[in-house]
Design a protein around this motif. Sequence first.
Motif, PDB file in Angstrom:
ATOM      1  N   THR A 237      39.353 -33.124 -10.169  1.00 11.41           N
ATOM      2  CA  THR A 237      39.999 -34.147  -9.351  1.00 11.41           C
ATOM      3  C   THR A 237      39.750 -33.893  -7.869  1.00 11.41           C
ATOM      4  O   THR A 237      39.476 -34.816  -7.110  1.00 11.41           O
ATOM      5  CB  THR A 237      41.508 -34.158  -9.646  1.00 11.41           C
ATOM      6  OG1 THR A 237      41.704 -34.411 -11.027  1.00 11.41           O
ATOM      7  CG2 THR A 237      42.208 -35.224  -8.846  1.00 11.41           C
TER       8      THR A 237
ATOM      9  N   GLU B 263      42.968 -39.817 -10.834  1.00 12.77           N
ATOM     10  CA  GLU B 263      44.253 -39.545 -11.466  1.00 12.77           C
ATOM     11  C   GLU B 263      44.900 -40.869 -11.854  1.00 12.77           C
ATOM     12  O   GLU B 263      44.218 -41.766 -12.331  1.00 12.77           O
ATOM     13  CB  GLU B 263      45.119 -38.675 -10.558  1.00 12.77           C
ATOM     14  CG  GLU B 263      44.503 -37.273 -10.455  1.00 12.77           C
ATOM     15  CD  GLU B 263      45.408 -36.251  -9.837  1.00 12.77           C
ATOM     16  OE1 GLU B 263      46.054 -36.578  -8.853  1.00 12.77           O
ATOM     17  OE2 GLU B 263      45.443 -35.112 -10.332  1.00 12.77           O
TER      18      GLU B 263
ATOM     19  N   ASP C 105      38.207 -40.635 -12.786  1.00 10.24           N
ATOM     20  CA  ASP C 105      38.752 -39.311 -13.050  1.00 10.24           C
ATOM     21  C   ASP C 105      39.585 -39.352 -14.330  1.00 10.24           C
ATOM     22  O   ASP C 105      40.632 -39.984 -14.366  1.00 10.24           O
ATOM     23  CB  ASP C 105      39.614 -38.880 -11.859  1.00 10.24           C
ATOM     24  CG  ASP C 105      40.136 -37.471 -12.027  1.00 10.24           C
ATOM     25  OD1 ASP C 105      39.601 -36.736 -12.875  1.00 10.24           O
ATOM     26  OD2 ASP C 105      41.088 -37.115 -11.314  1.00 10.24           O
ATOM     27  N   GLU C 106      39.132 -38.697 -15.349  1.00 13.56           N
ATOM     28  CA  GLU C 106      39.808 -38.653 -16.650  1.00 13.56           C
ATOM     29  C   GLU C 106      40.321 -40.032 -17.070  1.00 13.56           C
ATOM     30  O   GLU C 106      41.517 -40.182 -17.345  1.00 13.56           O
ATOM     31  CB  GLU C 106      40.966 -37.645 -16.609  1.00 13.56           C
ATOM     32  CG  GLU C 106      40.533 -36.310 -16.047  1.00 13.56           C
ATOM     33  CD  GLU C 106      41.017 -35.137 -16.870  1.00 13.56           C
ATOM     34  OE1 GLU C 106      41.445 -35.336 -17.999  1.00 13.56           O
ATOM     35  OE2 GLU C 106      40.922 -34.000 -16.376  1.00 13.56           O
TER      36      GLU C 106
HETATM   37 MG   LIG Z   1      42.448 -33.769 -12.747  1.00 14.80          MG
END
Ligand SMILES: [Mg+2]
Lengths: 302, 288
Positions: free
Chosen positions: A45, A79, A152-153
């Motif tokens: 991140t 995030e 991000d993810e």
């Molecule tokens: Mg992360």
Amino acid sequence: MKDFLLETNVLTKKYGGRAVVDQVNLHIKKGEIYGLIGPNGAGKTTIMKMIAGFATPTEGEIKLFTDKDRERRIGALIEAPGIIGNLNGFDNMKLKALAMGVYDKQSILDLLNLVGLENDRKKKTKNYSLGMKQRLGIGLALIGHPDFLILDEPINGLDPQGITEVRELVMKLSKERGMTIMISSHILEELSKVANVFGIINHGKLIKELTEEKLKAECEEKIEIVTGNTDLASSILEENNYKDFEVVEANKIHIFGNLSEVPAINRMLVMRGVDINEIHIIGSSLENYYLSCIGNGGNQNV
Amino acid sequence: MFNLIRMNLYRFFREKGYIAFIITLLCATLISAIAIEITAESGIEIVESVDENGQTVYNMGVADENSDITLSAAAEANTSMAEIFVEILGSGVIVMISGIFAIIYSDTERRYGFVKNLTVRKRERVAVFAAKAVPVFVFTCYTMVAVLGGVYLGSCFTYAIPFGNVNRFFAYFVVQLFVATAFGVFSLALYELIRKEVVAVIIVIFTSLGLVSKIVQLLEMGLVKVGICSEAFIEKYEISQHFLANRSAVINLSDVSAGKPCALIIAAIGIVIYLAAGMILYRKKDVV
Ligand SMILES: [Mg+2]
Ligand SMILES: Nc1ncnc2c1ncn2[C@@H]1O[C@H](COP(=O)(O)OP(=O)(O)O)[C@@H](O)[C@H]1O
């Protein structure tokens, strides 16, 4: 050098003296889907925040396009998606477009359509499911037609259907719009379904950068022979029509395919006077490969 | 910058919570205005009885007519809408509302991560901060209008009272609006400094209730006691009277400046200083 769309040079970020991103040199080519993989707390991140411009690097630099139009061309979902729960999906999109000065109702509707939220656009986002929020986040990242997308993810916490939806969306954006995409995850298995280049990161350090083919090869099952005499062994293998092998280290040979022939190969080499220290089949799942890269303790250090 | 202001205003009006608050405030004002008007009506009697029990009886004994005139004049002034308006808004209420709004508005942006959508350009971050002063101003203005509306409706429900001097009221309204906005900008900057909603709100409440100036006064007294500076020196500068919260509390219909330099200048300086401070903070800190 020229064909990289993004390159970082000893990129470092320290929080309170501790380097959470440590001298990372990333290379992303135009049109690639770059998968950043690492356990929780590895610094994924933080790297993405710096690339997107949310955080300032402590050291090092990020080279991306020309500096001037850099931001316009990056869309980022980092995030949790940044949405205001009290507003509906459309208004959240409109706010970002207004702030960027690119508001146009139709293009927002098109984007909502693309991420599959056109029917829920008037619903307050606090009532969205996790998957819907995530898709709205991707929609937000797409405002202003970026040609570099940071995710991000994006599949974190989604159910299998949600995961499939996001994956298909990412593939579509890459294929139809030619976008360069950087996507992070802590599950290599998932990432390997979309990405074509991988960066493995642990404890803030980039451990390895490898292409899809390379990763496949690394994970493919193969015969590993450990011997003091690789030269002789190689020539014997060649004589016996084993074409697909590679001397990977001074005392290590990898033979691809022919997995059932371990006893035969062993016999043949020993008979010709090659001392075999070890011979066995290695390589298995992606996950095991990944764990071996980061060391099994990777997950504990968060 | 213009884009960001547009975005902020759109957000302000779409997030219905703020408007709901203003409407609630209007109702609350209505109730307290009715209460004030009712006590004001009977106020003449109360004041009179105090007078009789206190000094008049012993000292003068005859000044009945005179005291009657002053009393009714005072009662009249008290019951003008403008006076009630000042009574409600003064004593730190309007600065507190403006400050708390600024913090909630900033925190909403950050808590949900919405701020990530706004900008990534370092030089534009400054504008992201500055643009928030606009909804603070709009909110403060609406709040004051709502209070006025409550006072007006209150008089409709009780009995007709005069509006008071329109020019003075208008002057007071404008000055108070800017002082409260300046305090709101201070709160925006304060939030960026600590980025914790509850802590920031507590500081804003204490500041708007004049606690900070009390602390400064204590420090001044201490300095005089220890002998670092003289009482005259402190009186000459009177630091705490330059505080926004203080100014907001002391200005009134007959004196919208309440000290030197006038309240508007204090507000203007405050806005400039806190905008600058907030912009520097916002630019320096990581967005997320
Ligand atoms: Mg992360
Ligand atoms: N703002 C911050 N202040 C201090 N430490 C932080 C901050 N952000 C992240 N970290 C730390 O940096 C490390 C990496 O975090 P992060 O980049 O979020 O990892 P990942 O995304 O790979 O899970 C973690 O140990 C985390 O605690």
